[in-house]
Scaffold this motif. Structure first.
Motif, PDB file in Angstrom:
ATOM      1  N   PRO A 128       0.717  41.244  67.936  1.00 23.99           N
ATOM      2  CA  PRO A 128       0.802  40.462  69.170  1.00 23.99           C
ATOM      3  C   PRO A 128       0.291  41.206  70.410  1.00 23.99           C
ATOM      4  O   PRO A 128       0.083  40.604  71.449  1.00 23.99           O
ATOM      5  CB  PRO A 128       2.288  40.152  69.294  1.00 23.99           C
ATOM      6  N   SER A 129       0.123  42.525  70.315  1.00 20.85           N
ATOM      7  CA  SER A 129      -0.420  43.284  71.445  1.00 20.85           C
ATOM      8  C   SER A 129      -1.528  44.208  70.940  1.00 20.85           C
ATOM      9  O   SER A 129      -1.563  44.549  69.753  1.00 20.85           O
ATOM     10  CB  SER A 129       0.684  44.092  72.133  1.00 20.85           C
ATOM     11  N   PRO A 130      -2.445  44.613  71.820  1.00 18.37           N
ATOM     12  CA  PRO A 130      -3.569  45.446  71.390  1.00 18.37           C
ATOM     13  C   PRO A 130      -3.112  46.771  70.773  1.00 18.37           C
ATOM     14  O   PRO A 130      -2.324  47.499  71.361  1.00 18.37           O
ATOM     15  CB  PRO A 130      -4.344  45.689  72.684  1.00 18.37           C
ATOM     16  N   VAL A 131      -3.613  47.053  69.589  1.00 19.30           N
ATOM     17  CA  VAL A 131      -3.297  48.292  68.878  1.00 19.30           C
ATOM     18  C   VAL A 131      -4.467  49.245  69.040  1.00 19.30           C
ATOM     19  O   VAL A 131      -5.614  48.882  68.774  1.00 19.30           O
ATOM     20  CB  VAL A 131      -3.030  48.009  67.386  1.00 19.30           C
ATOM     21  N   THR A 132      -4.180  50.473  69.494  1.00 23.08           N
ATOM     22  CA  THR A 132      -5.245  51.449  69.672  1.00 23.08           C
ATOM     23  C   THR A 132      -5.352  52.410  68.500  1.00 23.08           C
ATOM     24  O   THR A 132      -6.417  52.974  68.270  1.00 23.08           O
ATOM     25  CB  THR A 132      -5.041  52.256  70.977  1.00 23.08           C
ATOM     26  N   ALA A 133      -4.265  52.606  67.751  1.00 23.97           N
ATOM     27  CA  ALA A 133      -4.321  53.501  66.590  1.00 23.97           C
ATOM     28  C   ALA A 133      -3.139  53.231  65.670  1.00 23.97           C
ATOM     29  O   ALA A 133      -2.056  52.884  66.124  1.00 23.97           O
ATOM     30  CB  ALA A 133      -4.297  54.957  67.035  1.00 23.97           C
ATOM     31  N   VAL A 134      -3.379  53.384  64.377  1.00 18.24           N
ATOM     32  CA  VAL A 134      -2.318  53.334  63.370  1.00 18.24           C
ATOM     33  C   VAL A 134      -2.468  54.601  62.542  1.00 18.24           C
ATOM     34  O   VAL A 134      -3.525  54.850  61.965  1.00 18.24           O
ATOM     35  CB  VAL A 134      -2.425  52.087  62.462  1.00 18.24           C
ATOM     36  N   ARG A 135      -1.418  55.402  62.511  1.00 20.18           N
ATOM     37  CA  ARG A 135      -1.445  56.669  61.782  1.00 20.18           C
ATOM     38  C   ARG A 135      -0.245  56.744  60.842  1.00 20.18           C
ATOM     39  O   ARG A 135       0.873  56.454  61.241  1.00 20.18           O
ATOM     40  CB  ARG A 135      -1.383  57.861  62.739  1.00 20.18           C
ATOM     41  N   VAL A 136      -0.507  57.152  59.613  1.00 19.53           N
ATOM     42  CA  VAL A 136       0.583  57.384  58.663  1.00 19.53           C
ATOM     43  C   VAL A 136       1.050  58.816  58.866  1.00 19.53           C
ATOM     44  O   VAL A 136       0.252  59.753  58.810  1.00 19.53           O
ATOM     45  CB  VAL A 136       0.126  57.151  57.213  1.00 19.53           C
ATOM     46  N   GLN A 137       2.349  58.966  59.125  1.00 19.67           N
ATOM     47  CA  GLN A 137       2.906  60.297  59.368  1.00 19.67           C
ATOM     48  C   GLN A 137       3.273  60.988  58.062  1.00 19.67           C
ATOM     49  O   GLN A 137       2.958  62.154  57.873  1.00 19.67           O
ATOM     50  CB  GLN A 137       4.143  60.175  60.260  1.00 19.67           C
ATOM     51  N   ASP A 138       3.955  60.270  57.166  1.00 19.77           N
ATOM     52  CA  ASP A 138       4.340  60.878  55.895  1.00 19.77           C
ATOM     53  C   ASP A 138       4.816  59.825  54.906  1.00 19.77           C
ATOM     54  O   ASP A 138       4.973  58.657  55.255  1.00 19.77           O
ATOM     55  CB  ASP A 138       5.427  61.941  56.093  1.00 19.77           C
ATOM     56  N   ILE A 139       5.015  60.278  53.670  1.00 21.73           N
ATOM     57  CA  ILE A 139       5.605  59.454  52.617  1.00 21.73           C
ATOM     58  C   ILE A 139       6.781  60.243  52.052  1.00 21.73           C
ATOM     59  O   ILE A 139       6.603  61.387  51.618  1.00 21.73           O
ATOM     60  CB  ILE A 139       4.614  59.149  51.477  1.00 21.73           C
ATOM     61  N   ASP A 140       7.967  59.658  52.086  1.00 24.79           N
ATOM     62  CA  ASP A 140       9.150  60.285  51.504  1.00 24.79           C
ATOM     63  C   ASP A 140       9.491  59.585  50.200  1.00 24.79           C
ATOM     64  O   ASP A 140       9.420  58.359  50.118  1.00 24.79           O
ATOM     65  CB  ASP A 140      10.349  60.182  52.451  1.00 24.79           C
ATOM     66  N   ARG A 141       9.885  60.367  49.213  1.00 23.84           N
ATOM     67  CA  ARG A 141      10.307  59.810  47.927  1.00 23.84           C
ATOM     68  C   ARG A 141      11.778  60.164  47.738  1.00 23.84           C
ATOM     69  O   ARG A 141      12.171  61.315  47.888  1.00 23.84           O
ATOM     70  CB  ARG A 141       9.464  60.374  46.793  1.00 23.84           C
TER      71      ARG A 141
END
Length: 149
Positions: free
Chosen positions: A108-121
């Motif tokens: 719904p609002s402008p996205v400037t970046a999408v970053r994956v920080q980590d994956i936890d198992r």
């Protein structure tokens, strides 16, 4: 268009076509795995790019932390004494790779970046595997989020 950023992440993940349904805030009663759950964890003002704080019309950039939990069955019984692995290995990594750098077109609002920080198992519990992907969405704060209607 999604009503929230979590809704945009949910729509994006479902649109990848891997056959995994996603839910916001939790699955429906009796939902069989695999499935995903998308939740907002935090919303913080970005330390850069916010202009003059005295300007009431300045765009405020925020970083929204969203978790995408993937729940899968660990094993399935093949005979009375034998069980085989039912986990789809690499599923969390596929979603993380697709999310990292995407634009979230339904946001719904402008996205400037999408970053994956980590994956936890997390350890297997009740024959279910849970992997949690932490996603940082950099976006503009909508005035409707802070100004009462």
């Amino acid at each position: 268009m999604a009503a929230t950023t979590e809704g945009a992440v949910k729509a994006f993940c479902e649109g990848l076509g891997f056959g995994v349904p996603f839910f916001r805030e939790g699955p429906r009663e009796g939902q069989a795995p695999p499935f995903g759950v998308v939740q907002q964890e935090n919303l913080a003002v970005s330390p850069s790019g916010n202009g003059d704080y005295g300007d009431p019309d300045a765009e405020i950039q925020v970083v929204e932390t969203i978790t995408v939990d993937l729940i899968q069955p660990a094993r399935e019984k093949t005979t009375v004494r034998v069980a085989k692995n039912a986990e789809r290995y690499g599923l969390a990594e596929v979603y993380a790779a697709a999310l990292n750098g995407c634009t979230l077109p339904a946001s719904p609002s402008p996205v400037t970046a999408v970053r994956v920080q980590d994956i936890d198992r997390f350890p297997v519990e009740k024959n279910r595997i849970r992997e949690s992907i932490t996603v940082l969405v950099h976006r503009t704060l909508r005035r409707s989020e802070v100004v009462p209607q």
